[in-house]
Each structure stands twice: as C-alpha cells, then as structure tokens.
Design a protein around this motif. Structure first.
Motif, PDB file in Angstrom:
ATOM      1  N   ARG A 161       0.973  -0.851  -0.209  1.00  0.00           N
ATOM      2  CA  ARG A 161       0.018  -0.111  -0.075  1.00  0.00           C
ATOM      3  C   ARG A 161       0.840   1.110  -0.040  1.00  0.00           C
ATOM      4  NH1 ARG A 161      -3.037  -2.431   5.065  1.00  0.00           N
ATOM      5  NH2 ARG A 161      -0.864  -3.217   5.292  1.00  0.00           N
TER       6      ARG A 161
ATOM      7  N   GLU B 268       6.212  -9.454   0.131  1.00  0.00           N
ATOM      8  CA  GLU B 268       4.660  -9.282  -0.383  1.00  0.00           C
ATOM      9  C   GLU B 268       4.629  -9.220  -1.750  1.00  0.00           C
ATOM     10  OE1 GLU B 268       3.639  -5.775   1.773  1.00  0.00           O
ATOM     11  OE2 GLU B 268       4.579  -4.430   0.546  1.00  0.00           O
TER      12      GLU B 268
ATOM     13  N   SER C  82      -7.697  -0.070  -5.390  1.00  0.00           N
ATOM     14  CA  SER C  82      -7.386  -1.316  -4.396  1.00  0.00           C
ATOM     15  C   SER C  82      -8.515  -1.379  -3.200  1.00  0.00           C
ATOM     16  CB  SER C  82      -5.982  -1.274  -3.721  1.00  0.00           C
ATOM     17  OG  SER C  82      -5.790  -2.092  -2.672  1.00  0.00           O
TER      18      SER C  82
ATOM     19  N   SER D   8      -5.133  -8.941  -5.257  1.00  0.00           N
ATOM     20  CA  SER D   8      -4.415  -7.922  -4.294  1.00  0.00           C
ATOM     21  C   SER D   8      -3.174  -8.769  -3.415  1.00  0.00           C
ATOM     22  CB  SER D   8      -5.792  -7.498  -3.150  1.00  0.00           C
ATOM     23  OG  SER D   8      -5.248  -6.418  -2.154  1.00  0.00           O
TER      24      SER D   8
ATOM     25  N   TRP E  61      -2.010  -8.172   2.343  1.00  0.00           N
ATOM     26  CA  TRP E  61      -2.614  -7.007   3.454  1.00  0.00           C
ATOM     27  C   TRP E  61      -4.106  -6.852   3.297  1.00  0.00           C
ATOM     28  CZ3 TRP E  61       0.771  -6.075  -0.755  1.00  0.00           C
ATOM     29  CH2 TRP E  61       0.363  -5.509  -2.088  1.00  0.00           C
ATOM     30  N   ARG E  62      -4.693  -7.767   2.468  1.00  0.00           N
ATOM     31  CA  ARG E  62      -6.157  -7.838   2.513  1.00  0.00           C
ATOM     32  C   ARG E  62      -6.761  -9.083   3.169  1.00  0.00           C
ATOM     33  NH1 ARG E  62      -8.258  -2.866   1.868  1.00  0.00           N
ATOM     34  NH2 ARG E  62      -7.333  -1.700   0.069  1.00  0.00           N
TER      35      ARG E  62
ATOM     36  N   ASP F 193      -9.263  -8.585   6.074  1.00  0.00           N
ATOM     37  CA  ASP F 193     -10.557  -7.970   5.691  1.00  0.00           C
ATOM     38  C   ASP F 193     -11.199  -9.171   5.143  1.00  0.00           C
ATOM     39  OD1 ASP F 193      -9.882  -5.492   6.082  1.00  0.00           O
ATOM     40  OD2 ASP F 193      -9.023  -4.816   4.126  1.00  0.00           O
TER      41      ASP F 193
ATOM     42  N   GLN G  46      10.452  -5.692   2.502  1.00  0.00           N
ATOM     43  CA  GLN G  46      10.619  -4.857   3.496  1.00  0.00           C
ATOM     44  C   GLN G  46      11.887  -5.154   4.487  1.00  0.00           C
ATOM     45  OE1 GLN G  46       8.387  -2.370   4.711  1.00  0.00           O
ATOM     46  NE2 GLN G  46       7.596  -2.844   2.590  1.00  0.00           N
TER      47      GLN G  46
ATOM     48  N   GLU H 163       1.923  -9.007  12.041  1.00  0.00           N
ATOM     49  CA  GLU H 163       1.044  -8.855  10.716  1.00  0.00           C
ATOM     50  C   GLU H 163       1.447 -10.138   9.714  1.00  0.00           C
ATOM     51  OE1 GLU H 163       0.174  -5.725   7.544  1.00  0.00           O
ATOM     52  OE2 GLU H 163       2.066  -5.496   8.336  1.00  0.00           O
TER      53      GLU H 163
ATOM     54  N   ARG I 295       2.646 -11.327   7.004  1.00  0.00           N
ATOM     55  CA  ARG I 295       3.270 -11.438   5.741  1.00  0.00           C
ATOM     56  C   ARG I 295       4.249 -12.344   5.533  1.00  0.00           C
ATOM     57  NH1 ARG I 295       2.764  -5.150   3.565  1.00  0.00           N
ATOM     58  NH2 ARG I 295       0.867  -4.555   4.818  1.00  0.00           N
TER      59      ARG I 295
END
Length: 425
Positions: free
Chosen positions: A2, A148, A259, A276, A279-280, A283, A312, A347, A349
């Motif tokens: 994002r 990611e 997105s 996507s 990170w989704r 949701d 990252q 998180e 990932r």
C-alpha cells in the motif's frame, strides 16, 4: 504494498548528494566497536511505522541493556522515505530505518545508507527473491524481513475452481454477472486511491503476461535502464490485450476500480475474484468470505503473469551517529529468527528468513499460497530511474482502459519515459 507512487516519485527526484560509503566517517561517527561506543552512553535511534515500532521496541530495549546504551524507537507514520532523506541531510536522522527495498537506489545515490555487513551464511538463510531485492550494484544494503506480492483471491462459493488463464477468469466472471450473482467480473485495481492515476503496481502482472517489460537486465542482475521496454512492439501487443478487457471491451477493467473498492466488492460478494496482496487477508477473513489464494493467471498462450515483489528491510543510516552499533543491531538482533517470527505474528506477511517462513507456513496456510504466487514474481526495481516510469505508465493505463487507441498511447508513454531518462533522440 500500500504505497503512494506519486509521493514515491516526488521523493526519488532528489539529486544525489555524493559520498557515503561504509568506510567513510560522518559527523558524530566513530570506528569503535559497539562496546566502545557503549561507553559514551549512546542512544540508538530506530525509525519504523506504527505496527513494526511496537514489535521492535522490546528487542531494541534488550539490545540497549546488553550494551549499556539507550534505545529509542520512533514512529514515522507517513512519507517515511522523504522524511528520512530530509532529516539525514540535516544531520537529524536515525541510526536504523525500516522500509521498502525499492528505496535502496535513491538512498544509495544520495549516500544515505551503508552496505550491510552480513556473512554468506547469514545471506543464505533468506529466500532468493529477498536476497536479490536488497542487493544493489553487487552489494547488500538491507536485512530483509518480509516479502509481499500480488495473488488472486477467489470466492470459492461462487467460483469453486481456480481459473487456469485470465481469459477463463473473465469468462467465469461474465457468466456470474449475467446470471445476477455478482456485480462485476473481477475486482482488479486499475487506479490509485485518488482515482486520478493508473496503478502500475497492480497492472504489471497483465502487462508481463502480454509480453511486456519495463527494463532489461544487466549481467549482475540489476535492471538496465538503457533497455527500455515501454514503446516497443511487445509493449503495444501487451496493452492491446489489456484494452480487450477495458471499458470498450469485456468491461472487466474499469478506471473506477481501486484497491479499496475492489476489496469492498469482494468482501460483499459483488465479485468472485480480486487481485491483491496479503494486506487484504484480514479484511477477507473478517468478512467471512470462503476464499482461496492462487497465482494471478496468465493470458491464454501468454507469458507468466509476473507480479512485482516488494521486500521490507532494515537499513543502516550512513549519517547515523552510531553506525557500528547499528550494524550490530541490524545484523544480529534484527536478523534473528525470533524477530522475524514476532513480526509475522504482528502482521501475517511472508517472512524473508527461511526458518521463519517454515514457522509461518505451518501457522497460516495462506503464507505458502502467497509464496507460490511469488515464484514468477520480480523485485520491484530499486533503481532511481524508476521515477521516470510511474507517471507516464500510470497515464497509459488509464488511456488504454478507457478505450483510446493503443499504439499511439503506448508510444507516447515510451517517449515520455525515454525523455526523462535522457534517451530520446
């Protein structure tokens, strides 16, 4: 992933300020060992975003206690790269920075990060794509911790079988729409969040499956800006296929898709498919959708749909006041299995460290699915010349999806990029 590519592009236009190798001294920096620096009651400063700051704080505090120093983890929530560049050039930056691998080219060009002093055994502990992503001009500039990439989310109630091609996906989505079971063929982000600019990051899998590329590759593996792929016959052919899916074609791709609203459509059952990243996941799970994750399918008879892979990483600031301590903290503490697992638990990932990846895959089966989706992926180019790509390519996406003639639009974008790179003639 994002990220605001407009903000990133603005940041990358900074001119190089020279210097900045691992062996050069900067104000307030010594060549002492970490133990020697500890005697000066140094404060090791780490910059990270909100989520990672909370996770890293206990590790920073433990390192500080062991070395007789202080540690401060500072939350930088927005415009991290721009803020780091400005603060470092003013002598007010951190010792350690957490950020994306595609910052590396700009930060190296500006003399703001040092090569990381990792052993070969340490480097071999990371997945290949992560090692490649943090290597720039033959040197490693970051300790990677998370990977990611894009994948295809599928509502298994609406579409039980994974499509083998994007053509099959569109056909299934169209049938579901004609039967009144969904509102849209696929939730595919065409525009960035403001809706005013195309989304190169999300469109890249379809572009590559159609046979296009941005840059060639140098012998050392770095992207080659002298080999520009936009404006070539192959790029025209790729966008012809994208145009067939656009607003004057199948209607699968629309400029109104971002997105966020693509994710909302999928969560509400208004489409059976969404492209996507991880990170989704939260949701989708919260929405209670029965789903599966598979690689973005290619066009029938096309090349693999190669998504950009973002990594990252932890960086050591060239202008930090405690460079030896920073190297010690990054290469030993932050490169540890314990930290990698803690970041995953914060998180979900895909970890870059192989041992942590095994842990994550056992804990969450979707990690292995995103790993499979990353197999054909390519690291998002970390070269500074990427600044020349974003705006023309984003505009090209909008133009083609809208239904404008493809070849003139592609050639105009290629010319605009070449002019920015100084290649037009």
């Amino acid at each position: 992933m994002r990220r605001s590519f407009v903000a990133l592009a603005a940041c990358l236009t900074l001119t190089a300020c020279g210097g900045g190798t691992a062996s050069e001294k900067t104000p307030g920096t010594t060549d002492a060992s970490p133990a020697g620096q500890a005697a000066s009651s140094a404060t090791l400063t780490i910059w990270a975003d909100q989520m990672r700051s909370a996770t890293l704080k206990p590790f920073a505090e433990a390192f500080a206690k062991e070395n007789g120093i202080k540690a401060e983890v500072v939350v930088v929530a927005q415009n991290q790269q721009q803020t780091f560049v400005t603060a470092s050039q003013a002598g007010k930056g951190p010792d350690v920075l957490v950020g994306a691998h595609d910052w590396i080219g700009n930060l190296v060009q500006n003399g703001l990060i040092d090569p990381i002093q990792m052993t070969e055994d340490q480097r071999s502990g990371y997945v290949d794509v992560a090692r490649k992503a943090v290597t720039y001009d033959g040197q490693v500039y970051g300790v990677p911790y998370a990977v990611e990439n894009l994948a295809l989310y599928r509502n298994t109630d609406l579409a039980p079988a994974a499509p083998k091609t994007f053509d099959e996906l569109v056909a299934t989505g169209r049938t579901l729409k004609e039967d009144g079971k969904v509102k849209e063929i696929v939730g595919y982000p065409v525009s960035q969040q403001n809706g005013q600019s195309g989304d190169t990051y999300h469109m890249y899998p379809l572009y590559t499956s159609g046979g296009g590329h941005l840059f060639g590759t140098k012998p050392n593996g770095d992207p080659d800006p002298a080999d520009l792929g936009v404006g070539t016959p192959a790029s025209v052919a790729a966008f012809e296929k994208i145009a067939e899916l656009g607003e004057r074609g199948a209607g699968a791709l629309k400029r109104s898709f971002t997105s966020d609203n693509s994710a909302a459509m999928f969560a509400e059952g208004k489409t059976a498919f969404m492209v996507s990243g991880p990170w989704r996941l939260a949701d989708v799970r919260t929405a209670g959708v029965k789903y599966d994750v598979t690689p973005v399918p290619p066009f029938k008879g096309g090349e693999p749909a190669r998504s950009f892979v973002g990594v990252q990483a932890f960086f050591v600031a060239s202008k930090g006041r405690n460079k030896a301590l920073a190297q010690e903290f990054v290469t030993n503490t932050l490169a540890s299995d314990e930290v990698a697992k803690a970041l995953f638990d914060t998180e979900p990932r895909m970890p870059a460290l192989k041992t942590a990846l095994q842990y994550a895959s056992a804990k969450d089966p979707d990690v292995a699915k995103f790993e499979a989706a990353a197999e054909d992926g390519v690291p998002l180019p970390a070269i500074p010349q990427m600044v020349a790509v974003w705006q023309p390519f984003n505009a090209l996406i909008h133009s083609v999806v809208k239904g404008d003639p493809v070849e003139p639009a592609v050639k105009a974008a290629g010319k605009a990029i070449a002019e920015q790179l100084g290649q037009a003639g």
